[in-house]
Design a protein around this motif. Structure first.
Motif, short mmCIF file in Angstrom:
data_model
loop_
_atom_site.label_atom_id
_atom_site.label_comp_id
_atom_site.label_asym_id
_atom_site.label_seq_id
_atom_site.Cartn_x
_atom_site.Cartn_y
_atom_site.Cartn_z
N ILE A 62 0.85 -1.21 0.00
CA ILE A 62 0.00 0.00 0.00
C ILE A 62 0.88 1.25 0.00
O ILE A 62 0.61 2.21 -0.72
N ILE A 63 1.92 1.23 0.79
CA ILE A 63 2.82 2.38 0.86
C ILE A 63 3.51 2.60 -0.49
O ILE A 63 3.61 3.73 -0.96
N CYS A 64 3.93 1.52 -1.12
CA CYS A 64 4.57 1.63 -2.44
C CYS A 64 3.57 2.12 -3.49
O CYS A 64 3.91 2.95 -4.33
N LEU A 151 -5.96 8.87 -10.18
CA LEU A 151 -6.07 7.52 -10.74
C LEU A 151 -5.30 6.52 -9.88
O LEU A 151 -5.86 5.49 -9.47
N PHE A 152 -4.05 6.83 -9.59
CA PHE A 152 -3.25 5.89 -8.81
C PHE A 152 -3.70 5.82 -7.35
O PHE A 152 -3.60 4.76 -6.72
N LEU A 153 -4.22 6.92 -6.83
CA LEU A 153 -4.78 6.88 -5.48
C LEU A 153 -6.01 5.97 -5.45
O LEU A 153 -6.18 5.18 -4.52
N SER A 154 -6.83 6.05 -6.47
CA SER A 154 -8.01 5.17 -6.55
C SER A 154 -7.60 3.71 -6.62
O SER A 154 -8.20 2.85 -5.95
N ILE A 155 -6.58 3.42 -7.39
CA ILE A 155 -6.09 2.04 -7.47
C ILE A 155 -5.58 1.60 -6.10
O ILE A 155 -5.86 0.47 -5.66
N GLY A 156 -4.85 2.48 -5.41
CA GLY A 156 -4.36 2.14 -4.07
C GLY A 156 -5.49 1.90 -3.09
O GLY A 156 -5.43 0.98 -2.27
N ILE A 157 -6.55 2.72 -3.16
CA ILE A 157 -7.69 2.54 -2.26
C ILE A 157 -8.42 1.23 -2.56
O ILE A 157 -8.81 0.50 -1.63
N ALA A 161 -8.84 -1.75 0.01
CA ALA A 161 -10.16 -2.29 0.36
C ALA A 161 -10.21 -3.80 0.11
O ALA A 161 -10.85 -4.52 0.89
N ASN A 162 -9.53 -4.28 -0.92
CA ASN A 162 -9.53 -5.71 -1.19
C ASN A 162 -8.66 -6.50 -0.22
O ASN A 162 -8.89 -7.68 0.00
N THR A 163 -7.67 -5.85 0.35
CA THR A 163 -6.83 -6.57 1.32
C THR A 163 -7.53 -6.69 2.66
O THR A 163 -7.14 -7.53 3.48
N LEU A 164 -8.54 -5.83 2.92
CA LEU A 164 -9.29 -5.91 4.18
C LEU A 164 -10.23 -7.12 4.19
O LEU A 164 -10.58 -7.63 5.25
#
Length: 165
Positions: A62-64, A151-157, A161-164
């Motif tokens: 997530i940080i990367c 765009l990349f922030l949305s991908i990160g979110i 959300a999928n890792t939760l």
């Protein structure tokens, strides 16, 4: 007779140039400034979301993933602040009083007066048009960086959300 036509042509040119100058000062420059501020707020919001992701997740992935939108937002903010700083000096058109008073008594003082006013108006117009063009270029780049950040922030979110689950 010919000088009267020349004077009318100068007056017409002056009116057109003055209208364009007025649009630059009262519409274009303030609109660009408002867009700059909007993009600044949007990028600050993105940074807040990135910090929230970093706080909520200890995952290195997530940080990367969020490092890229962080860099894009920081770059966009820097470009926007530079555009605000460089565009703060606007030019106004006014010939000097010495120039205007030196025309008194001349047969063609009205024509020379129009020429002097047009000259000072052209200088101010060109200066402000340069500001508008430079800001437009910076706005274009900052908008692209903001879109990439979003765009990349949305991908990160989405990844977060999928890792939760």
């Amino acid at each position: 007779m010919r000088y009267e036509e020349y004077e009318k042509n100068l007056q017409t040119y002056y009116d057109i140039l003055k209208q364009d100058f007025t649009i630059l000062l009262t519409s274009t420059i303030p609109t660009q400034k408002n867009l700059l501020k909007t993009l600044l707020w949007l990028n600050v919001t993105f940074l807040g979301a990135i910090f929230a992701l970093w706080k909520l997740s200890a995952s290195k992935a997530i940080i990367c993933l969020s490092a890229l939108p962080f860099a894009f937002s920081i770059a966009a903010i820097a470009i926007l602040l530079l555009a605000l700083y460089k565009g703060r000096q606007k030019a106004f058109a006014a010939p000097s009083l010495k120039t205007v008073t030196s025309l008194a008594g001349s047969e063609y003082e009205r024509i020379q007066g129009l020429l002097d006013i047009i000259h000072s108006l052209e200088i101010a117009h060109n200066h402000n048009a340069t500001i508008v063009q430079e800001r437009a270029n910076k706005l274009h780049l900052a908008t692209r960086l903001t879109m990439l950040s979003g765009l990349f922030l949305s991908i990160g979110i989405i990844f977060f959300a999928n890792t939760l689950c």
